[in-house]
Design a protein around this motif. Sequence first.
Motif, PDB file in Angstrom:
ATOM      1  N   GLY A  61       0.757  -1.230  -0.086  1.00  0.00           N
ATOM      2  CA  GLY A  61       0.041   0.027  -0.018  1.00  0.00           C
ATOM      3  C   GLY A  61       0.675   1.435   0.024  1.00  0.00           C
ATOM      4  O   GLY A  61       0.244   2.368   0.000  1.00  0.00           O
ATOM      5  N   GLN A  62       2.190   1.110  -0.091  1.00  0.00           N
ATOM      6  CA  GLN A  62       2.721   2.631  -0.177  1.00  0.00           C
ATOM      7  C   GLN A  62       2.531   3.107  -1.447  1.00  0.00           C
ATOM      8  O   GLN A  62       2.228   2.588  -2.588  1.00  0.00           O
ATOM      9  CB  GLN A  62       4.268   2.384  -0.038  1.00  0.00           C
ATOM     10  N   ASP A  63       2.646   4.667  -1.407  1.00  0.00           N
ATOM     11  CA  ASP A  63       2.049   5.178  -2.688  1.00  0.00           C
ATOM     12  C   ASP A  63       3.100   5.089  -3.764  1.00  0.00           C
ATOM     13  O   ASP A  63       4.116   5.735  -3.771  1.00  0.00           O
ATOM     14  CB  ASP A  63       2.063   6.842  -2.221  1.00  0.00           C
ATOM     15  N   PHE A  64       2.880   4.115  -4.748  1.00  0.00           N
ATOM     16  CA  PHE A  64       3.814   4.266  -5.841  1.00  0.00           C
ATOM     17  C   PHE A  64       3.667   5.279  -7.086  1.00  0.00           C
ATOM     18  O   PHE A  64       4.561   5.388  -7.685  1.00  0.00           O
ATOM     19  CB  PHE A  64       3.357   2.655  -6.530  1.00  0.00           C
ATOM     20  N   ILE A  65       2.493   5.940  -6.928  1.00  0.00           N
ATOM     21  CA  ILE A  65       2.446   7.081  -7.960  1.00  0.00           C
ATOM     22  C   ILE A  65       3.702   7.971  -7.595  1.00  0.00           C
ATOM     23  O   ILE A  65       4.311   8.421  -8.748  1.00  0.00           O
ATOM     24  CB  ILE A  65       0.887   7.597  -7.825  1.00  0.00           C
ATOM     25  N   SER A  66       3.896   8.440  -6.301  1.00  0.00           N
ATOM     26  CA  SER A  66       5.042   9.077  -6.366  1.00  0.00           C
ATOM     27  C   SER A  66       6.368   8.640  -6.782  1.00  0.00           C
ATOM     28  O   SER A  66       7.020   9.292  -7.014  1.00  0.00           O
ATOM     29  CB  SER A  66       5.143   9.800  -4.773  1.00  0.00           C
ATOM     30  N   VAL A  67       6.563   7.282  -6.527  1.00  0.00           N
ATOM     31  CA  VAL A  67       7.588   6.730  -7.130  1.00  0.00           C
ATOM     32  C   VAL A  67       7.786   6.672  -8.620  1.00  0.00           C
ATOM     33  O   VAL A  67       8.822   6.863  -9.332  1.00  0.00           O
ATOM     34  CB  VAL A  67       7.776   5.323  -6.577  1.00  0.00           C
ATOM     35  N   VAL A  68       6.639   6.473  -9.094  1.00  0.00           N
ATOM     36  CA  VAL A  68       6.691   6.639 -10.809  1.00  0.00           C
ATOM     37  C   VAL A  68       6.855   7.853 -11.021  1.00  0.00           C
ATOM     38  O   VAL A  68       7.744   8.026 -11.914  1.00  0.00           O
ATOM     39  CB  VAL A  68       5.348   5.919 -11.132  1.00  0.00           C
ATOM     40  N   ARG A  69       6.405   8.868 -10.472  1.00  0.00           N
ATOM     41  CA  ARG A  69       6.520  10.379 -10.969  1.00  0.00           C
ATOM     42  C   ARG A  69       8.199  10.612 -10.955  1.00  0.00           C
ATOM     43  O   ARG A  69       8.717  11.253 -11.621  1.00  0.00           O
ATOM     44  CB  ARG A  69       5.694  11.009 -10.019  1.00  0.00           C
ATOM     45  N   GLU A  70       8.686  10.186  -9.741  1.00  0.00           N
ATOM     46  CA  GLU A  70      10.046  10.466  -9.565  1.00  0.00           C
ATOM     47  C   GLU A  70      11.008   9.718 -10.472  1.00  0.00           C
ATOM     48  O   GLU A  70      11.880  10.472 -11.120  1.00  0.00           O
ATOM     49  CB  GLU A  70      10.528  10.050  -8.097  1.00  0.00           C
ATOM     50  N   LEU A  71      10.658   8.700 -10.932  1.00  0.00           N
ATOM     51  CA  LEU A  71      11.436   7.930 -11.993  1.00  0.00           C
ATOM     52  C   LEU A  71      11.347   8.448 -13.257  1.00  0.00           C
ATOM     53  O   LEU A  71      12.312   8.507 -14.115  1.00  0.00           O
ATOM     54  CB  LEU A  71      10.886   6.515 -11.929  1.00  0.00           C
ATOM     55  N   ARG A  72       9.895   8.858 -13.532  1.00  0.00           N
ATOM     56  CA  ARG A  72       9.764   9.350 -14.766  1.00  0.00           C
ATOM     57  C   ARG A  72      10.315  10.869 -14.907  1.00  0.00           C
ATOM     58  O   ARG A  72      11.040  11.170 -15.635  1.00  0.00           O
ATOM     59  CB  ARG A  72       8.530   9.528 -15.112  1.00  0.00           C
ATOM     60  N   ASP A  73      10.124  11.674 -13.872  1.00  0.00           N
ATOM     61  CA  ASP A  73      10.597  13.137 -14.119  1.00  0.00           C
ATOM     62  C   ASP A  73      11.842  13.468 -13.625  1.00  0.00           C
ATOM     63  O   ASP A  73      12.690  14.222 -14.244  1.00  0.00           O
ATOM     64  CB  ASP A  73       9.504  14.060 -13.269  1.00  0.00           C
ATOM     65  N   VAL A  74      12.364  12.940 -12.483  1.00  0.00           N
ATOM     66  CA  VAL A  74      13.775  13.221 -12.005  1.00  0.00           C
ATOM     67  C   VAL A  74      14.837  12.327 -12.646  1.00  0.00           C
ATOM     68  O   VAL A  74      15.710  12.960 -12.967  1.00  0.00           O
ATOM     69  CB  VAL A  74      13.802  13.171 -10.605  1.00  0.00           C
ATOM     70  N   HIS A  75      14.544  11.152 -12.773  1.00  0.00           N
ATOM     71  CA  HIS A  75      15.599  10.206 -13.348  1.00  0.00           C
ATOM     72  C   HIS A  75      15.411   9.745 -14.871  1.00  0.00           C
ATOM     73  O   HIS A  75      16.391   9.171 -15.170  1.00  0.00           O
ATOM     74  CB  HIS A  75      15.494   8.913 -12.508  1.00  0.00           C
ATOM     75  N   PHE A  81       5.628   3.547 -15.325  1.00  0.00           N
ATOM     76  CA  PHE A  81       4.281   3.279 -14.926  1.00  0.00           C
ATOM     77  C   PHE A  81       3.875   1.979 -15.553  1.00  0.00           C
ATOM     78  O   PHE A  81       3.031   1.172 -14.811  1.00  0.00           O
ATOM     79  CB  PHE A  81       3.364   4.288 -15.647  1.00  0.00           C
ATOM     80  N   ALA A  82       4.474   1.443 -16.635  1.00  0.00           N
ATOM     81  CA  ALA A  82       4.305   0.002 -17.161  1.00  0.00           C
ATOM     82  C   ALA A  82       4.579  -0.868 -16.257  1.00  0.00           C
ATOM     83  O   ALA A  82       3.923  -2.034 -15.702  1.00  0.00           O
ATOM     84  CB  ALA A  82       4.771  -0.190 -18.526  1.00  0.00           C
ATOM     85  N   PHE A  83       5.784  -0.650 -15.684  1.00  0.00           N
ATOM     86  CA  PHE A  83       6.422  -1.509 -14.648  1.00  0.00           C
ATOM     87  C   PHE A  83       5.689  -1.721 -13.313  1.00  0.00           C
ATOM     88  O   PHE A  83       5.289  -2.798 -12.726  1.00  0.00           O
ATOM     89  CB  PHE A  83       8.109  -1.151 -14.354  1.00  0.00           C
ATOM     90  N   PHE A  84       5.503  -0.556 -12.595  1.00  0.00           N
ATOM     91  CA  PHE A  84       4.900  -0.677 -11.410  1.00  0.00           C
ATOM     92  C   PHE A  84       3.278  -0.667 -11.551  1.00  0.00           C
ATOM     93  O   PHE A  84       3.031  -1.205 -10.731  1.00  0.00           O
ATOM     94  CB  PHE A  84       4.942   0.804 -10.694  1.00  0.00           C
ATOM     95  N   GLY A  85       2.708  -0.372 -12.615  1.00  0.00           N
ATOM     96  CA  GLY A  85       1.215  -0.579 -12.831  1.00  0.00           C
ATOM     97  C   GLY A  85       0.915  -1.861 -12.892  1.00  0.00           C
ATOM     98  O   GLY A  85       0.135  -2.496 -12.399  1.00  0.00           O
ATOM     99  N   SER A  86       1.905  -2.705 -13.684  1.00  0.00           N
ATOM    100  CA  SER A  86       1.539  -4.246 -13.942  1.00  0.00           C
ATOM    101  C   SER A  86       1.947  -4.942 -12.694  1.00  0.00           C
ATOM    102  O   SER A  86       1.141  -5.891 -12.439  1.00  0.00           O
ATOM    103  CB  SER A  86       2.245  -4.890 -15.109  1.00  0.00           C
ATOM    104  N   PHE A  87       2.857  -4.431 -11.667  1.00  0.00           N
ATOM    105  CA  PHE A  87       3.171  -5.238 -10.489  1.00  0.00           C
ATOM    106  C   PHE A  87       1.885  -4.904  -9.742  1.00  0.00           C
ATOM    107  O   PHE A  87       1.677  -5.607  -9.157  1.00  0.00           O
ATOM    108  CB  PHE A  87       4.619  -4.499 -10.035  1.00  0.00           C
ATOM    109  N   TYR A  88       1.647  -3.628  -9.610  1.00  0.00           N
ATOM    110  CA  TYR A  88       0.471  -3.209  -8.677  1.00  0.00           C
ATOM    111  C   TYR A  88      -0.787  -4.240  -9.109  1.00  0.00           C
ATOM    112  O   TYR A  88      -1.519  -4.696  -8.127  1.00  0.00           O
ATOM    113  CB  TYR A  88       0.111  -2.031  -8.733  1.00  0.00           C
ATOM    114  N   VAL A  89      -1.101  -4.209 -10.438  1.00  0.00           N
ATOM    115  CA  VAL A  89      -2.304  -5.270 -10.602  1.00  0.00           C
ATOM    116  C   VAL A  89      -2.085  -6.428 -10.157  1.00  0.00           C
ATOM    117  O   VAL A  89      -3.247  -7.125  -9.571  1.00  0.00           O
ATOM    118  CB  VAL A  89      -2.713  -5.003 -12.013  1.00  0.00           C
TER     119      VAL A  89
END
Length: 103
Positions: A61-75, A81-89
Amino acid sequence: MSISPALNVTAALSLVIFVYAVAGMQLYGNVPQCDGNKINAGQNFSNIFRSMQFLYQIATGQDFISVVRELRDVHAAPLPFAFFGSFYVLAIFVFLNLFVAVL
């Protein structure tokens, strides 16, 4: 009676976490770690144990959206999103619901 099926679901979920941890190490293992970010010294994909721990935190339940945003925008990491979205589903909607159904 439900202990054996629950262990089977737990083993399958552990296998999915392991596969995604290895893929995460390949995709995001070289992301720099900063203390003020979500990807830091304690939560990263540097080795298999930290990768599995990080994915387990996301699965619980940790907020994965903020991790996705950081990986996309900062790094500028590839396809977060495809990686974490499929894992979350897989982790939340399939296996945890299957675990509850077994119990």
